[in-house]
Scaffold this motif. Structure first.
Motif, PDB file in Angstrom:
ATOM      1  N   GLY A  72      94.087 -18.608  53.880  1.00  0.00           N
ATOM      2  CA  GLY A  72      95.375 -18.959  54.468  1.00  0.00           C
ATOM      3  C   GLY A  72      95.297 -19.242  55.954  1.00  0.00           C
ATOM      4  O   GLY A  72      96.277 -19.671  56.570  1.00  0.00           O
ATOM      5  N   GLY A  73      94.122 -19.034  56.531  1.00  0.00           N
ATOM      6  CA  GLY A  73      93.957 -19.183  57.978  1.00  0.00           C
ATOM      7  C   GLY A  73      94.088 -20.608  58.481  1.00  0.00           C
ATOM      8  O   GLY A  73      94.554 -20.828  59.601  1.00  0.00           O
ATOM      9  N   ILE A  74      93.688 -21.584  57.679  1.00  0.00           N
ATOM     10  CA  ILE A  74      93.775 -22.985  58.122  1.00  0.00           C
ATOM     11  C   ILE A  74      95.238 -23.389  58.291  1.00  0.00           C
ATOM     12  O   ILE A  74      95.622 -24.002  59.296  1.00  0.00           O
ATOM     13  N   ALA A  75      96.065 -23.023  57.315  1.00  0.00           N
ATOM     14  CA  ALA A  75      97.489 -23.353  57.402  1.00  0.00           C
ATOM     15  C   ALA A  75      98.155 -22.602  58.552  1.00  0.00           C
ATOM     16  O   ALA A  75      98.979 -23.165  59.286  1.00  0.00           O
ATOM     17  N   ALA A  76      97.817 -21.331  58.714  1.00  0.00           N
ATOM     18  CA  ALA A  76      98.410 -20.531  59.792  1.00  0.00           C
ATOM     19  C   ALA A  76      98.063 -21.119  61.157  1.00  0.00           C
ATOM     20  O   ALA A  76      98.920 -21.204  62.045  1.00  0.00           O
ATOM     21  N   GLN A  77      96.811 -21.553  61.322  1.00  0.00           N
ATOM     22  CA  GLN A  77      96.403 -22.125  62.603  1.00  0.00           C
ATOM     23  C   GLN A  77      97.113 -23.448  62.863  1.00  0.00           C
ATOM     24  O   GLN A  77      97.448 -23.768  64.016  1.00  0.00           O
ATOM     25  N   LYS A  78      97.371 -24.215  61.809  1.00  0.00           N
ATOM     26  CA  LYS A  78      98.089 -25.475  61.977  1.00  0.00           C
ATOM     27  C   LYS A  78      99.500 -25.220  62.503  1.00  0.00           C
ATOM     28  O   LYS A  78     100.010 -25.975  63.342  1.00  0.00           O
ATOM     29  N   VAL A  79     100.128 -24.155  62.027  1.00  0.00           N
ATOM     30  CA  VAL A  79     101.458 -23.797  62.525  1.00  0.00           C
ATOM     31  C   VAL A  79     101.381 -23.458  64.015  1.00  0.00           C
ATOM     32  O   VAL A  79     102.213 -23.902  64.809  1.00  0.00           O
ATOM     33  N   LEU A  80     100.370 -22.680  64.397  1.00  0.00           N
ATOM     34  CA  LEU A  80     100.227 -22.298  65.807  1.00  0.00           C
ATOM     35  C   LEU A  80      99.915 -23.501  66.694  1.00  0.00           C
ATOM     36  O   LEU A  80     100.284 -23.522  67.867  1.00  0.00           O
ATOM     37  N   ASN A  81      99.229 -24.487  66.135  1.00  0.00           N
ATOM     38  CA  ASN A  81      98.872 -25.679  66.913  1.00  0.00           C
ATOM     39  C   ASN A  81     100.022 -26.678  67.023  1.00  0.00           C
ATOM     40  O   ASN A  81      99.939 -27.640  67.781  1.00  0.00           O
ATOM     41  N   SER A  82     101.069 -26.464  66.256  1.00  0.00           N
ATOM     42  CA  SER A  82     102.244 -27.345  66.292  1.00  0.00           C
ATOM     43  C   SER A  82     103.232 -26.849  67.347  1.00  0.00           C
ATOM     44  O   SER A  82     103.175 -25.693  67.762  1.00  0.00           O
ATOM     45  N   PRO A  83     104.133 -27.701  67.801  1.00  0.00           N
ATOM     46  CA  PRO A  83     105.127 -27.264  68.788  1.00  0.00           C
ATOM     47  C   PRO A  83     105.913 -26.048  68.297  1.00  0.00           C
ATOM     48  O   PRO A  83     106.293 -25.978  67.122  1.00  0.00           O
ATOM     49  N   ALA A  84     106.140 -25.100  69.188  1.00  0.00           N
ATOM     50  CA  ALA A  84     106.867 -23.874  68.836  1.00  0.00           C
ATOM     51  C   ALA A  84     108.364 -24.131  68.896  1.00  0.00           C
ATOM     52  O   ALA A  84     109.089 -23.535  69.697  1.00  0.00           O
ATOM     53  N   ASP A  85     108.831 -25.035  68.036  1.00  0.00           N
ATOM     54  CA  ASP A  85     110.243 -25.434  68.095  1.00  0.00           C
ATOM     55  C   ASP A  85     110.985 -25.168  66.786  1.00  0.00           C
ATOM     56  O   ASP A  85     112.126 -25.595  66.604  1.00  0.00           O
ATOM     57  N   GLY A  86     110.329 -24.452  65.857  1.00  0.00           N
ATOM     58  CA  GLY A  86     110.982 -24.090  64.604  1.00  0.00           C
ATOM     59  C   GLY A  86     110.927 -25.132  63.515  1.00  0.00           C
ATOM     60  O   GLY A  86     111.408 -24.894  62.407  1.00  0.00           O
ATOM     61  N   HIS A  87     110.353 -26.298  63.794  1.00  0.00           N
ATOM     62  CA  HIS A  87     110.307 -27.354  62.780  1.00  0.00           C
ATOM     63  C   HIS A  87     109.148 -27.181  61.807  1.00  0.00           C
ATOM     64  O   HIS A  87     109.011 -27.966  60.864  1.00  0.00           O
ATOM     65  N   MET A  88     108.293 -26.177  62.039  1.00  0.00           N
ATOM     66  CA  MET A  88     107.257 -25.841  61.073  1.00  0.00           C
ATOM     67  C   MET A  88     107.333 -24.335  60.832  1.00  0.00           C
ATOM     68  O   MET A  88     107.132 -23.531  61.723  1.00  0.00           O
TER      69      MET A  88
END
Length: 328
Positions: A72-88
């Protein structure tokens, strides 16, 4: 010069205006619901059971994205790499956010990098087995594991990745029984079940839904035991491991919730919390998930889910430490 009091008042006013702006503009585009496992598994079922209702609450489409790998780490890291604006939004559990960083040296994030917005399910666990495994309860399973270990063929158990809860459960079972067991890691529950049906692995301790129940009823899989304290409604004839002498006290479940990057603006977190709470209260969503043998808890305040996440982090880190889990 402005007085300190006026300056503070101005700053607070600015924060309120900023928060109001975030609330009014969020969401400004489709929202992605990130599922850290391939399509077809229990996590995917949860996401697709509520995505349409969440979309109505947010007023924007909700897109389910499946991205397995690294527990699950790949998906979790993708969330962290995306803008912290709630859209992911990350649909996660202790597996991906607490345990994966303890077992995978390539994962650099910490549980504290995420914020739990709302819980959605508590998931009972079942032990699935290949259909010809000669065991129908915990004691028979341990007896068979002892026999095969003596023959140099230790029992094999599947998980959704190194360091996942299901990996730890297998290692914990080996420790409790004093018998060797071989871990076989997969990218998600669906491929693990496929290999289980093919007889390539012996057992898999996992959350379950109607799909897994049907496979057992059709004779394609076996269910020697459930891991709950009491027998489960969809597996009425299946004993608990707690009923066995060899594995008494072996009682576990897991849960799923929705997370965002810790730096997500408070106004956005509040908006998501409100929407997800409405989703959890939706009769159709609750019915769909409960039909899959999941427990849907009543929505909790943000402070309560934050406390729950902190307590679970401490709990699972302690279990991993007791088992000397090392990053690989």
């Amino acid at each position: 010069m402005k007085s300190p009091l006026k300056a503070l008042a101005g700053a607070l006013c600015g924060l309120l205006v900023c928060g109001a702006a975030w609330t009014q503009s969020f969401p400004s585009k489709p929202v992605t619901l990130m599922v850290p496992y391939p399509a077809g598994g229990v996590s995917d079922v949860i996401a697709r059971s509520l995505s349409n209702v969440l979309a109505k609450q947010l007023g924007q489409p909700v897109l389910v994205e499946n991205l397995g790998g690294a527990g699950g780490g790949i998906a979790a890291q993708k969330v962290l790499n995306s803008p912290a604006d709630g859209h992911m939004i990350f649909q996660g559990s202790p597996n991906e956010l607490i345990l994966a960083p303890l077992s995978n040296a390539a994962i650099k994030y910490k549980p504290e990098d995420f914020r739990l917005v709302q819980m959605i399910t508590i998931n009972p666990l079942v032990m699935l087995a290949r259909k010809d495994l000669p065991a129908s309860n915990g004691d028979e399973l341990v007896a068979y594991a002892r026999k095969t270990a003596a023959e140099g063929k230790p029992l094999t158990f599947a998980s959704v990745g190194p360091g996942s809860l299901y990996h730890l459960l297998g290692e914990h079972m080996a420790k409790v029984t004093g018998l060797p067991m071989i871990h076989v890691a997969y990218k998600g529950g669906a491929p693990a079940v496929q290999d289980l049906m093919g007889g390539q692995v012996d057992i898999f301790m996992t959350p379950y839904g109607k799909g897994q129940v049907q496979l057992v009823e059709d004779g394609k899989l076996k269910a020697p035991a459930v891991l709950s304290a009491e027998r489960q409604e969809l597996f009425k004839k299946v004993p608990t491991l707690n009923e066995s002498a060899a594995l008494k006290g072996f009682v576990f479940d897991t849960w799923a919730g929705y997370f965002v990057h810790k730096d997500t603006p408070e106004a956005v977190v509040l908006a998501l919390h409100k929407a997800l709470s409405e989703v959890a209260n939706d009769a159709a969503v609750r019915g769909a998930l409960e039909a899959q043998a999941m427990i849907v808890p009543r929505p909790q305040p943000l402070a309560a889910v934050g406390k729950l996440y902190a307590e679970n982090t401490a709990k699972y880190q302690a279990i991993a430490k007791s088992m000397h889990l090392q990053p690989q």
